[in-house]
Write a protein that holds these residues in place. Structure first.
Motif, PDB file in Angstrom:
ATOM      1  N   MET A  22      42.542  28.385  43.322  1.00 20.11           N
ATOM      2  CA  MET A  22      41.799  28.682  44.518  1.00 20.11           C
ATOM      3  C   MET A  22      40.598  29.548  44.135  1.00 20.11           C
ATOM      4  O   MET A  22      40.756  30.611  43.542  1.00 20.11           O
ATOM      5  N   ALA A  23      39.391  29.081  44.444  1.00 17.00           N
ATOM      6  CA  ALA A  23      38.184  29.862  44.199  1.00 17.00           C
ATOM      7  C   ALA A  23      37.949  30.768  45.398  1.00 17.00           C
ATOM      8  O   ALA A  23      38.043  30.337  46.551  1.00 17.00           O
ATOM      9  N   VAL A  24      37.671  32.017  45.128  1.00 18.11           N
ATOM     10  CA  VAL A  24      37.520  33.017  46.179  1.00 18.11           C
ATOM     11  C   VAL A  24      36.113  33.591  46.147  1.00 18.11           C
ATOM     12  O   VAL A  24      35.575  33.888  45.077  1.00 18.11           O
ATOM     13  N   GLU A  25      35.522  33.736  47.322  1.00 17.05           N
ATOM     14  CA  GLU A  25      34.223  34.380  47.444  1.00 17.05           C
ATOM     15  C   GLU A  25      34.338  35.575  48.382  1.00 17.05           C
ATOM     16  O   GLU A  25      34.875  35.450  49.480  1.00 17.05           O
ATOM     17  N   TRP A  26      33.853  36.704  47.923  1.00 13.29           N
ATOM     18  CA  TRP A  26      33.797  37.907  48.754  1.00 13.29           C
ATOM     19  C   TRP A  26      32.341  38.211  49.084  1.00 13.29           C
ATOM     20  O   TRP A  26      31.460  38.141  48.209  1.00 13.29           O
ATOM     21  N   ASN A  27      32.108  38.593  50.320  1.00 11.21           N
ATOM     22  CA  ASN A  27      30.804  39.069  50.730  1.00 11.21           C
ATOM     23  C   ASN A  27      30.755  40.588  50.600  1.00 11.21           C
ATOM     24  O   ASN A  27      31.690  41.288  51.007  1.00 11.21           O
ATOM     25  N   VAL A  28      29.668  41.092  50.048  1.00  9.74           N
ATOM     26  CA  VAL A  28      29.516  42.519  49.757  1.00  9.74           C
ATOM     27  C   VAL A  28      28.266  43.037  50.458  1.00  9.74           C
ATOM     28  O   VAL A  28      27.157  42.551  50.201  1.00  9.74           O
ATOM     29  N   SER A  29      28.438  44.032  51.344  1.00 10.27           N
ATOM     30  CA  SER A  29      27.327  44.551  52.138  1.00 10.27           C
ATOM     31  C   SER A  29      26.711  45.787  51.490  1.00 10.27           C
ATOM     32  O   SER A  29      27.336  46.844  51.402  1.00 10.27           O
ATOM     33  N   LEU A  30      25.459  45.637  51.046  1.00 15.94           N
ATOM     34  CA  LEU A  30      24.661  46.724  50.491  1.00 15.94           C
ATOM     35  C   LEU A  30      23.414  46.873  51.358  1.00 15.94           C
ATOM     36  O   LEU A  30      23.313  46.248  52.412  1.00 15.94           O
ATOM     37  N   TRP A  31      22.446  47.674  50.919  1.00  9.51           N
ATOM     38  CA  TRP A  31      21.202  47.789  51.682  1.00  9.51           C
ATOM     39  C   TRP A  31      20.052  48.094  50.732  1.00  9.51           C
ATOM     40  O   TRP A  31      20.263  48.374  49.556  1.00  9.51           O
ATOM     41  N   GLY A  32      18.849  48.042  51.267  1.00  8.10           N
ATOM     42  CA  GLY A  32      17.672  48.289  50.446  1.00  8.10           C
ATOM     43  C   GLY A  32      17.422  47.120  49.519  1.00  8.10           C
ATOM     44  O   GLY A  32      17.320  45.964  49.949  1.00  8.10           O
ATOM     45  N   LYS A  33      17.314  47.403  48.233  1.00  4.29           N
ATOM     46  CA  LYS A  33      17.114  46.386  47.214  1.00  4.29           C
ATOM     47  C   LYS A  33      17.913  46.786  45.978  1.00  4.29           C
ATOM     48  O   LYS A  33      18.440  47.903  45.909  1.00  4.29           O
TER      49      LYS A  33
END
Length: 333
Positions: A22-33
């Motif tokens: 199973m391939a898993v993708e996580w979304n990661v919330s950062l800001w700026g650049k």
């Protein structure tokens, strides 16, 4: 958490996965650049992908998922699986880790900042505190002591800060209040406009952020050694998402943290700080250095802040003195 199914390629088998994975993708919330402040997250994503043969991916988003002050809320509801935030943005939501933002703790290096942060992060009271938001603390974003870039008349003594509007969050803000400055806790993305428009006359940041957010483009002076403290900005995972990982994926993530932090420290101590001095000199920014007597007076004025923090958080049910003692003893060692 977004998941897709695919047939594992041969290289995946070298990491101990089954033929069907199973391939898993996580979304990661950062800001700026992307900047020194996010290099450990960038490295973490690289290492996780390498260790899992691409079967576990961290998708890094700079501002596309949430506002920085809302990242902890997003973690709590599972809007994304990982995020970075700063304790001072919402001290009431994470009082345990605000101990790391108290002024004049005596942090001497990024390595010491990491050690103190991890000691606090691993304390049961801290884990319970962040558990209210379904958040598991993974690693800090260690920062050097903050100092000010400002416009207008330079504060040649600490007393010259009296009445000055400054951008300062958490314990740094309380330290500046002790010398009669007027702190504003606006987020980093709002700072350049506030400085240019005169809403604030000075901004406290670590060097990388002064460069990233452009305050040195407007600034006329820099305090080299005021060193009132720093901010604590952890990277956290949604606890349910973390627990839902396979053992192999979870190991790939957690085992990569030390190397990611090592990369961060090396980059900050070398690339970032190597660019900082020349950046000030190229722009003709005056560097203000305070005498030992001035700094001693500043520390004395701010001397009651730690005890006030202990009293306030004891009343909230935290073992506040224990957390403060943990920080001080870790730094002493």
């Amino acid at each position: 958490m977004k998941t897709i199914f695919k047939v594992a390629v041969a290289t995946t088998l070298t990491f101990g996965f089954a033929a069907e994975a199973m391939a898993v993708e996580w979304n990661v919330s950062l800001w700026g650049k992307r900047r020194a402040f996010t290099e450990h997250v960038e490295k973490l994503a690289e290492l996780v992908s390498q260790k899992t043969g691409g079967d576990f991916t961290l998708n890094l988003s700079y501002g596309g998922l949430s506002k920085n002050r809302e990242n902890l809320d997003g973690i709590s509801i599972g809007a994304f699986e990982m995020a970075q935030f700063c304790a001072g943005y919402h001290a009431d939501k994470n009082p345990s880790i605000t101990v790391l933002e108290l002024p004049f703790l005596g942090v001497s290096s990024l390595e010491a900042e990491i050690a103190a942060s991890m000691a606090v992060y691993n304390h049961p009271a801290t884990q319970k505190d962040l558990g209210r938001w379904n958040a598991t603390l993974l690693m800090p974003s260690p920062l050097p002591q903050y100092n000010f870039v400002g416009v207008g008349d330079a504060p040649r003594t600490v007393a010259d800060f009296e009445g000055m509007t400054v951008r300062a969050t958490g314990g740094i803000g309380r330290a500046m209040e002790s010398v009669m400055a007027v702190p504003n806790s606006m987020s980093a993305t709002e700072v350049r406009q506030a400085l240019d428009s005169g809403v604030v006359k000075a901004v406290s940041f670590a060097p990388h952020a002064h460069m990233s957010y452009g305050t040195i483009e407007s600034g006329k002076w820099w305090t080299t050694n005021l060193n009132p403290g720093t901010v604590n900005c952890p990277v956290v995972a949604n606890t349910d998402a973390l627990n839902g990982l396979s053992d192999a994926h979870r190991e790939a993530l957690l085992s990569s943290i030390p190397e990611a932090l090592g990369h961060y420290v090396d980059n900050y101590n070398n690339a970032t700080m190597a660019a900082w001095g020349p950046a000030l000199e190229e722009r003709g920014i005056e560097q203000i250095t305070y005498s030992d007597e001035e700094l001693a007076a500043f520390r004395s004025a701010a001397g009651g802040i730690a005890q006030a923090w202990v009293d306030d958080n004891n009343a909230k049910g935290l073992p506040a003195q224990e957390l403060l003692d943990l920080v001080l003893s870790t730094l002493a060692n």
